[in-house]
Design a protein around this motif. Structure first.
Motif, PDB file in Angstrom:
ATOM      1  N   LEU A  13       0.854  -1.169   0.000  1.00  0.00           N
ATOM      2  CA  LEU A  13       0.000   0.000   0.000  1.00  0.00           C
ATOM      3  C   LEU A  13       0.899   1.230   0.000  1.00  0.00           C
ATOM      4  O   LEU A  13       1.971   1.213   0.605  1.00  0.00           O
ATOM      5  CB  LEU A  13      -0.899  -0.006   1.227  1.00  0.00           C
ATOM      6  CG  LEU A  13      -2.296   0.615   1.163  1.00  0.00           C
ATOM      7  CD1 LEU A  13      -3.120  -0.013   0.044  1.00  0.00           C
ATOM      8  CD2 LEU A  13      -3.009   0.428   2.495  1.00  0.00           C
ATOM      9  N   ARG A  14       0.467   2.285  -0.666  1.00  0.00           N
ATOM     10  CA  ARG A  14       1.224   3.529  -0.702  1.00  0.00           C
ATOM     11  C   ARG A  14       0.368   4.652  -0.134  1.00  0.00           C
ATOM     12  O   ARG A  14      -0.683   4.980  -0.690  1.00  0.00           O
ATOM     13  CB  ARG A  14       1.647   3.862  -2.131  1.00  0.00           C
ATOM     14  CG  ARG A  14       2.485   5.137  -2.267  1.00  0.00           C
ATOM     15  CD  ARG A  14       2.926   5.320  -3.712  1.00  0.00           C
ATOM     16  NE  ARG A  14       3.581   6.592  -3.976  1.00  0.00           N
ATOM     17  CZ  ARG A  14       4.883   6.828  -3.797  1.00  0.00           C
ATOM     18  NH1 ARG A  14       5.675   5.867  -3.344  1.00  0.00           N
ATOM     19  NH2 ARG A  14       5.391   8.016  -4.077  1.00  0.00           N
ATOM     20  N   LEU A  15       0.811   5.226   0.967  1.00  0.00           N
ATOM     21  CA  LEU A  15       0.113   6.330   1.598  1.00  0.00           C
ATOM     22  C   LEU A  15       0.693   7.652   1.134  1.00  0.00           C
ATOM     23  O   LEU A  15       1.900   7.779   0.952  1.00  0.00           O
ATOM     24  CB  LEU A  15       0.217   6.248   3.118  1.00  0.00           C
ATOM     25  CG  LEU A  15      -0.254   4.950   3.787  1.00  0.00           C
ATOM     26  CD1 LEU A  15      -0.173   5.092   5.299  1.00  0.00           C
ATOM     27  CD2 LEU A  15      -1.662   4.589   3.347  1.00  0.00           C
ATOM     28  N   SER A  16      -0.173   8.638   0.954  1.00  0.00           N
ATOM     29  CA  SER A  16       0.245   9.964   0.543  1.00  0.00           C
ATOM     30  C   SER A  16      -0.214  10.985   1.566  1.00  0.00           C
ATOM     31  O   SER A  16      -1.268  10.831   2.191  1.00  0.00           O
ATOM     32  CB  SER A  16      -0.338  10.329  -0.826  1.00  0.00           C
ATOM     33  OG  SER A  16       0.095   9.433  -1.826  1.00  0.00           O
ATOM     34  N   CYS A  17       0.573  12.034   1.723  1.00  0.00           N
ATOM     35  CA  CYS A  17       0.224  13.151   2.587  1.00  0.00           C
ATOM     36  C   CYS A  17       0.469  14.426   1.808  1.00  0.00           C
ATOM     37  O   CYS A  17       1.612  14.727   1.457  1.00  0.00           O
ATOM     38  CB  CYS A  17       1.054  13.127   3.866  1.00  0.00           C
ATOM     39  SG  CYS A  17       0.784  14.534   4.963  1.00  0.00           S
ATOM     40  N   ALA A  18      -0.589  15.157   1.516  1.00  0.00           N
ATOM     41  CA  ALA A  18      -0.490  16.408   0.780  1.00  0.00           C
ATOM     42  C   ALA A  18      -0.610  17.578   1.744  1.00  0.00           C
ATOM     43  O   ALA A  18      -1.534  17.624   2.556  1.00  0.00           O
ATOM     44  CB  ALA A  18      -1.575  16.486  -0.287  1.00  0.00           C
ATOM     45  N   ALA A  19       0.316  18.519   1.645  1.00  0.00           N
ATOM     46  CA  ALA A  19       0.347  19.672   2.528  1.00  0.00           C
ATOM     47  C   ALA A  19      -0.001  20.939   1.769  1.00  0.00           C
ATOM     48  O   ALA A  19       0.440  21.141   0.633  1.00  0.00           O
ATOM     49  CB  ALA A  19       1.716  19.824   3.176  1.00  0.00           C
ATOM     50  N   SER A  20      -0.784  21.788   2.390  1.00  0.00           N
ATOM     51  CA  SER A  20      -1.050  23.120   1.865  1.00  0.00           C
ATOM     52  C   SER A  20      -0.744  24.133   2.957  1.00  0.00           C
ATOM     53  O   SER A  20      -0.866  23.844   4.148  1.00  0.00           O
ATOM     54  CB  SER A  20      -2.494  23.255   1.392  1.00  0.00           C
ATOM     55  OG  SER A  20      -3.411  23.024   2.454  1.00  0.00           O
ATOM     56  N   GLY A  21      -0.340  25.331   2.545  1.00  0.00           N
ATOM     57  CA  GLY A  21       0.070  26.345   3.489  1.00  0.00           C
ATOM     58  C   GLY A  21       1.541  26.667   3.321  1.00  0.00           C
ATOM     59  O   GLY A  21       2.208  26.158   2.424  1.00  0.00           O
ATOM     60  N   ASP A  22       2.038  27.513   4.199  1.00  0.00           N
ATOM     61  CA  ASP A  22       3.405  27.988   4.082  1.00  0.00           C
ATOM     62  C   ASP A  22       4.384  27.146   4.876  1.00  0.00           C
ATOM     63  O   ASP A  22       4.096  26.708   5.990  1.00  0.00           O
ATOM     64  CB  ASP A  22       3.502  29.437   4.574  1.00  0.00           C
ATOM     65  CG  ASP A  22       2.728  30.407   3.714  1.00  0.00           C
ATOM     66  OD1 ASP A  22       2.261  31.421   4.260  1.00  0.00           O
ATOM     67  OD2 ASP A  22       2.585  30.158   2.507  1.00  0.00           O
ATOM     68  N   GLY A  23       5.549  26.959   4.289  1.00  0.00           N
ATOM     69  CA  GLY A  23       6.697  26.464   5.020  1.00  0.00           C
ATOM     70  C   GLY A  23       6.793  24.981   5.272  1.00  0.00           C
ATOM     71  O   GLY A  23       7.546  24.564   6.155  1.00  0.00           O
ATOM     72  N   PHE A  24       6.066  24.167   4.502  1.00  0.00           N
ATOM     73  CA  PHE A  24       6.124  22.736   4.738  1.00  0.00           C
ATOM     74  C   PHE A  24       7.551  22.200   4.606  1.00  0.00           C
ATOM     75  O   PHE A  24       7.960  21.311   5.366  1.00  0.00           O
ATOM     76  CB  PHE A  24       5.187  22.000   3.778  1.00  0.00           C
ATOM     77  CG  PHE A  24       5.155  20.509   3.981  1.00  0.00           C
ATOM     78  CD1 PHE A  24       4.743  19.972   5.193  1.00  0.00           C
ATOM     79  CD2 PHE A  24       5.523  19.648   2.968  1.00  0.00           C
ATOM     80  CE1 PHE A  24       4.706  18.600   5.390  1.00  0.00           C
ATOM     81  CE2 PHE A  24       5.484  18.275   3.148  1.00  0.00           C
ATOM     82  CZ  PHE A  24       5.074  17.757   4.359  1.00  0.00           C
ATOM     83  N   SER A  25       8.302  22.732   3.643  1.00  0.00           N
ATOM     84  CA  SER A  25       9.658  22.258   3.419  1.00  0.00           C
ATOM     85  C   SER A  25      10.596  22.578   4.577  1.00  0.00           C
ATOM     86  O   SER A  25      11.680  21.999   4.663  1.00  0.00           O
ATOM     87  CB  SER A  25      10.216  22.837   2.112  1.00  0.00           C
ATOM     88  OG  SER A  25      10.319  24.248   2.179  1.00  0.00           O
ATOM     89  N   ALA A  26      10.206  23.490   5.453  1.00  0.00           N
ATOM     90  CA  ALA A  26      11.031  23.851   6.597  1.00  0.00           C
ATOM     91  C   ALA A  26      10.846  22.896   7.774  1.00  0.00           C
ATOM     92  O   ALA A  26      11.594  22.971   8.747  1.00  0.00           O
ATOM     93  CB  ALA A  26      10.733  25.281   7.039  1.00  0.00           C
ATOM     94  N   TYR A  27       9.855  22.030   7.694  1.00  0.00           N
ATOM     95  CA  TYR A  27       9.558  21.099   8.777  1.00  0.00           C
ATOM     96  C   TYR A  27      10.063  19.697   8.461  1.00  0.00           C
ATOM     97  O   TYR A  27      10.126  19.284   7.303  1.00  0.00           O
ATOM     98  CB  TYR A  27       8.048  21.014   9.010  1.00  0.00           C
ATOM     99  CG  TYR A  27       7.401  22.280   9.502  1.00  0.00           C
ATOM    100  CD1 TYR A  27       7.406  22.608  10.850  1.00  0.00           C
ATOM    101  CD2 TYR A  27       6.770  23.135   8.612  1.00  0.00           C
ATOM    102  CE1 TYR A  27       6.802  23.767  11.300  1.00  0.00           C
ATOM    103  CE2 TYR A  27       6.162  24.297   9.057  1.00  0.00           C
ATOM    104  CZ  TYR A  27       6.179  24.608  10.398  1.00  0.00           C
ATOM    105  OH  TYR A  27       5.570  25.760  10.840  1.00  0.00           O
ATOM    106  N   ALA A  28      10.378  18.986   9.510  1.00  0.00           N
ATOM    107  CA  ALA A  28      10.516  17.547   9.380  1.00  0.00           C
ATOM    108  C   ALA A  28       9.124  16.949   9.209  1.00  0.00           C
ATOM    109  O   ALA A  28       8.128  17.527   9.651  1.00  0.00           O
ATOM    110  CB  ALA A  28      11.193  16.956  10.614  1.00  0.00           C
ATOM    111  N   ALA A  29       9.044  15.808   8.555  1.00  0.00           N
ATOM    112  CA  ALA A  29       7.771  15.140   8.358  1.00  0.00           C
ATOM    113  C   ALA A  29       7.862  13.717   8.883  1.00  0.00           C
ATOM    114  O   ALA A  29       8.916  13.077   8.793  1.00  0.00           O
ATOM    115  CB  ALA A  29       7.381  15.130   6.880  1.00  0.00           C
ATOM    116  N   GLY A  30       6.764  13.247   9.424  1.00  0.00           N
ATOM    117  CA  GLY A  30       6.758  11.909   9.967  1.00  0.00           C
ATOM    118  C   GLY A  30       5.443  11.196   9.729  1.00  0.00           C
ATOM    119  O   GLY A  30       4.416  11.822   9.465  1.00  0.00           O
TER     120      GLY A  30
END
Length: 121
Positions: free
Chosen positions: A18-35
């Protein structure tokens, strides 16, 4: 500030993928770690995998290492979790999160609503 939406969950047989996706909207997502985290009713939310953008490092819980792969697409503001060789024990609600890098879910600032994964034997 950030809105996260997971997708890709469903019901599969043991050994499937299975492949899960997480789509982000808003400012600065690239500045955060993701988990990615998961939770079963009655249990604590637990760390599954994380990725740190600036050093390109990925981290995995022992129980998924070698089976799951986390990745990201900066242009799409998305993070993915490829899950292979799924086991019934992987059944849970899976959440994506953004924040300061940590395996502790209490230290993340933004969360999606979760997507259910059911693995049958």
């Amino acid at each position: 500030q950030l809105h996260l939406v997971e997708s890709g969950g469903g019901s599969v047989q043991a050994g499937g993928s299975l492949r899960l996706s997480c789509a982000a909207s808003g400012d600065g997502f690239s500045a955060y770690a993701a988990g990615w985290f998961r939770q079963v009713p009655g249990k604590e939310r637990e760390f599954v995998a994380g990725i740190v953008w600036n050093v390109g490092s990925s981290y995995y819980a022992d129980f998924v290492k070698g089976r799951f792969t986390i990745s990201r697409n900066s242009a799409q503001n998305s993070v993915y979790l490829q899950m292979n060789s799924l086991k019934p024990e992987d059944t849970a609600v899976y959440y994506c999160a953004a924040g300061e890098w940590s395996a502790n879910p209490a230290l993340y600032d933004y969360w999606g609503q979760g997507t259910q994964v059911i693995v049958s034997s």
